[in-house]
Design a protein around this motif. Structure first.
Motif, PDB file in Angstrom:
ATOM      1  N   GLY A  79      21.544  28.470  27.829  1.00  0.00           N
ATOM      2  CA  GLY A  79      22.017  27.345  27.030  1.00  0.00           C
ATOM      3  C   GLY A  79      22.309  26.056  27.763  1.00  0.00           C
ATOM      4  N   VAL A  93      18.001  26.039  25.730  1.00  0.00           N
ATOM      5  CA  VAL A  93      18.231  25.938  24.292  1.00  0.00           C
ATOM      6  C   VAL A  93      19.385  24.969  24.081  1.00  0.00           C
ATOM      7  CG1 VAL A  93      18.662  27.209  22.166  1.00  0.00           C
ATOM      8  CG2 VAL A  93      17.471  28.330  24.065  1.00  0.00           C
ATOM      9  N   ALA A 120      22.144  22.473  22.128  1.00  0.00           N
ATOM     10  CA  ALA A 120      23.012  22.444  20.950  1.00  0.00           C
ATOM     11  C   ALA A 120      22.909  21.126  20.214  1.00  0.00           C
ATOM     12  CB  ALA A 120      24.461  22.708  21.351  1.00  0.00           C
ATOM     13  N   SER A 149      15.253  22.727  20.433  1.00  0.00           N
ATOM     14  CA  SER A 149      16.420  22.357  19.640  1.00  0.00           C
ATOM     15  C   SER A 149      16.008  22.271  18.182  1.00  0.00           C
ATOM     16  CB  SER A 149      16.995  21.011  20.093  1.00  0.00           C
ATOM     17  OG  SER A 149      18.048  20.602  19.224  1.00  0.00           O
ATOM     18  N   GLU A 150      16.916  22.637  17.289  1.00  0.00           N
ATOM     19  CA  GLU A 150      16.660  22.460  15.863  1.00  0.00           C
ATOM     20  C   GLU A 150      17.332  21.198  15.338  1.00  0.00           C
ATOM     21  OE1 GLU A 150      18.511  25.356  13.229  1.00  0.00           O
ATOM     22  OE2 GLU A 150      20.051  25.757  14.730  1.00  0.00           O
ATOM     23  N   PRO A 161      26.206  17.187  20.142  1.00  0.00           N
ATOM     24  CA  PRO A 161      26.698  18.505  19.754  1.00  0.00           C
ATOM     25  C   PRO A 161      28.196  18.539  19.518  1.00  0.00           C
ATOM     26  CG  PRO A 161      26.104  18.471  22.084  1.00  0.00           C
ATOM     27  CD  PRO A 161      25.615  17.187  21.492  1.00  0.00           C
ATOM     28  N   ASP A 221      28.278  23.564  16.525  1.00  0.00           N
ATOM     29  CA  ASP A 221      26.842  23.637  16.801  1.00  0.00           C
ATOM     30  C   ASP A 221      26.503  24.703  17.843  1.00  0.00           C
ATOM     31  OD1 ASP A 221      26.194  21.520  15.057  1.00  0.00           O
ATOM     32  OD2 ASP A 221      26.727  20.042  16.594  1.00  0.00           O
ATOM     33  N   PHE A 222      27.456  25.103  18.666  1.00  0.00           N
ATOM     34  CA  PHE A 222      27.148  26.045  19.742  1.00  0.00           C
ATOM     35  C   PHE A 222      26.870  27.462  19.234  1.00  0.00           C
ATOM     36  CE2 PHE A 222      29.044  22.448  21.879  1.00  0.00           C
ATOM     37  CZ  PHE A 222      28.175  22.282  22.962  1.00  0.00           C
ATOM     38  N   ARG A 227      25.475  28.115  16.430  1.00  0.00           N
ATOM     39  CA  ARG A 227      24.118  27.969  15.869  1.00  0.00           C
ATOM     40  C   ARG A 227      23.085  28.030  16.981  1.00  0.00           C
ATOM     41  NH1 ARG A 227      23.465  23.031  11.753  1.00  0.00           N
ATOM     42  NH2 ARG A 227      21.378  23.929  11.795  1.00  0.00           N
ATOM     43  N   ARG A 228      23.376  27.344  18.074  1.00  0.00           N
ATOM     44  CA  ARG A 228      22.468  27.385  19.216  1.00  0.00           C
ATOM     45  C   ARG A 228      22.365  28.802  19.779  1.00  0.00           C
ATOM     46  NH1 ARG A 228      24.705  25.906  24.912  1.00  0.00           N
ATOM     47  NH2 ARG A 228      25.876  27.732  24.205  1.00  0.00           N
ATOM     48  N   ASN A 229      23.481  29.516  19.807  1.00  0.00           N
ATOM     49  CA  ASN A 229      23.490  30.851  20.399  1.00  0.00           C
ATOM     50  C   ASN A 229      22.565  31.818  19.680  1.00  0.00           C
ATOM     51  OD1 ASN A 229      25.358  29.814  22.144  1.00  0.00           O
ATOM     52  ND2 ASN A 229      27.122  30.872  21.276  1.00  0.00           N
TER      53      ASN A 229
END
Length: 372
Positions: free
Chosen positions: A153, A174, A176, A202-203, A210, A214-215, A217-219
Motif C-alpha cells: 500500500g 495500491v 488510497a 487506484s480506483e 485520501p 479510503d484506506f 477500501r484500498r485494502n
C-alpha cells in the motif's frame, strides 16, 4: 500459472458512460453492477438514476457526473500515463476482477505486464521494528525472486520495505487517493522508482486526497489482487488486520509472521496465527501454500455487463413500504430480506437500489444491508 482472461474492450462511449455512472452520487461497485443488471446498460442507468433516487426518498436533487467531467478525467489521466480499464480488459488484475466489489474502472499506470502475473501482498505496521523491516525485506525479495509480484500500500514501515526489496522483480503500489495525490508525500520518489518496472493502481479520481475511510477500501484491492496476504507486524485494531480480515472473506490465504508477545506490534499477528493464519518464517511457507491455487485457472465472465438484459421489476407502494419497514440499523442478509418480504428478488433489489441512491442504505460485506 494457468490463467484465462477473456478480453472484451469497452468502446470510448461506454468508458465515458461507465465513468459517469461510478462517479455519480451514492454509486459504489456493488451498486454499479446492480444498476447494470436493472437497466441493461450504463447509458440507460444514467437516464434512470434521478427517478430511482426520488422514489427512494432522496432529500435533494440527484447529482449525475457530467459527460464533460468524465472526458476531462480520462484526458487528464492519459497526460500522466493513467488508463482506466474494465475488469475484462488487459491491465486489470484477473483475481481482483473476481471479488464482488471490484472497481468497474481501475486507474492503472506503469509496466502493466506485472498486473497479469501472480501476486503476493505484504503488509504491516507503519511504526515497524528494525527486525520487522529486515524480515519484510528478506521475505519480499525471496518471494519476488521466485517469480511473484509483491503488492502493498505504499505506506511507511513494512509496505515501504516490501516495495523496495521487490523493485527488480516488479511490485505494485495500491493507492488510497488519486494517482496524483501520493500518500505519504515523501514516497513520491519511491512511486516513481516503482513505476519503472512495476505498476500503481487506484480506483479514486485524480485530485482525490485520501481520507481515513479510503484506506479500508484500498485494502480490499491489495488483498483482492493477490493469491495471499502476508502480515509482518500488526498491533491490535490496525489497518493490516483489516486487510487480513478482508483477505479471508475474499477466500485468499492469510499468512502471519510471529513476534514477541512483549511487543505490541506483534499482538495482531500472533492473534492471526491463533485464528488459523499460516505461521510464516520464510518464503517457502508462502510459496508452498499458494502453489495449488496457481494450478486452477482464473475464469472471468465472457460477456460485458453492458450486454445484460434489463431486470424487470417495478415495486408498488405496498412492496416498497413492506421492504423499508423490514430494514433498520442492524444489517440483514439479502436472502433473508427476500424471504421475509414475500416478494420477488428483483422487486427487493429495485427497492434497495432506490434507497441506496437516495443515500438511505448502506451495504456491508457478505450481502448484508442496513438503513443509514
Amino acid at each position: 500459472m494457468n490463467n484465462t482472461q477473456n478480453s472484451t474492450h469497452l468502446t470510448d462511449e461506454q468508458r465515458i458512460d461507465w465513468l459517469r455512472l461510478i462517479r455519480s452520487d451514492n454509486v459504489g461497485p456493488r451498486t454499479f453492477r446492480s444498476l447494470i443488471n436493472h437497466f441493461g446498460s450504463a447509458r440507460a442507468a444514467l437516464d434512470g438514476l434521478p427517478d430511482l433516487a426520488r422514489r427512494g426518498g432522496a432529500a435533494r436533487r440527484y447529482r449525475i457526473f457530467g459527460k464533460d467531467d468524465a472526458e476531462a478525467e480520462i484526458a487528464a489521466g492519459k497526460n500522466i500515463g493513467v488508463s482506466l480499464v474494465a475488469p475484462t480488459e488487459p491491465g486489470y488484475p484477473s483475481r481482483l476482477a473476481l471479488i464482488d466489489d471490484s472497481p468497474p474502472l481501475l486507474g492503472v499506470r506503469g509496466a502493466l505486464d506485472v498486473l497479469a502475473r501472480p501476486m503476493i501482498a505484504v503488509v504491516g505496521s507503519r511504526n515497524a521494528s528494525g527486525a520487522g523491516l529486515k524480515f519484510a525485506s528478506r521475505l519480499s525479495r525471496d518471494v519476488s525472486d521466485a517469480g511473484f509480484v509483491i503488492a502493498s500500500g505504499l505506506a511507511r514501515g513494512i509496505d515501504q520495505a516490501a516495495h523496495r526489496a521487490s523493485l527488480e522483480g516488479g511490485t505494485v503500489a495500491v493507492l488510497a487517493g488519486g494517482h496524483d495525490r501520493v500518500y505519504p508525500s515523501e514516497h513520491e520518489d519511491l512511486l516513481k522508482t516503482i513505476l519503472r518496472s512495476g505498476a500503481a493502481i487506484s480506483e479514486m479520481p485524480l485530485g482525490h486526497v485520501p481520507r481515513a475511510r479510503d484506506f479500508p477500501r484500498r485494502n480490499r484491492l491489495i488483498s483482492g489482487m493477490a493469491l495471499g496476504v502476508v502480515v509482518v507486524e500488526a498491533a491490535h485494531r490496525s489497518g493490516s488486520l483489516i486487510t487480513a480480515r478482508i483477505a479471508a472473506e475474499q477466500g485468499r490465504e492469510v499468512f502471519a509472521v510471529p513476534g514477541s508477545p512483549l511487543d505490541p506490534r506483534a499482538a495482531g499477528t500472533n492473534d492471526l496465527i491463533k485464528q488459523g493464519a499460516i505461521l510464516t518464517t520464510e518464503a517457502s511457507d508462502v510459496i508452498n501454500a499458494v502453489a495449488p491455487i496457481m494450478e486452477r485457472p482464473v475464469e472471468l465472465p465472457t460477456r460485458e455487463p453492458e450486454e445484460a438484459p434489463p431486470e424487470a421489476a417495478e415495486p408498488d407502494a405496498g412492496d416498497r413500504s413492506r421492504i423499508v419497514g423490514l430494514l433498520g440499523p442492524s444489517p440483514v442478509g439479502l436472502d433473508d430480506l427476500i424471504r421475509i418480504a414475500g416478494t420477488s428478488p428483483a422487486v427487493v433489489r429495485t427497492v434497495l437500489l432506490e434507497l441506496e441512491l437516495a443515500g438511505r442504505l448502506e451495504r456491508h460485506g457478505g450481502g448484508l444491508v442496513s438503513l443509514v
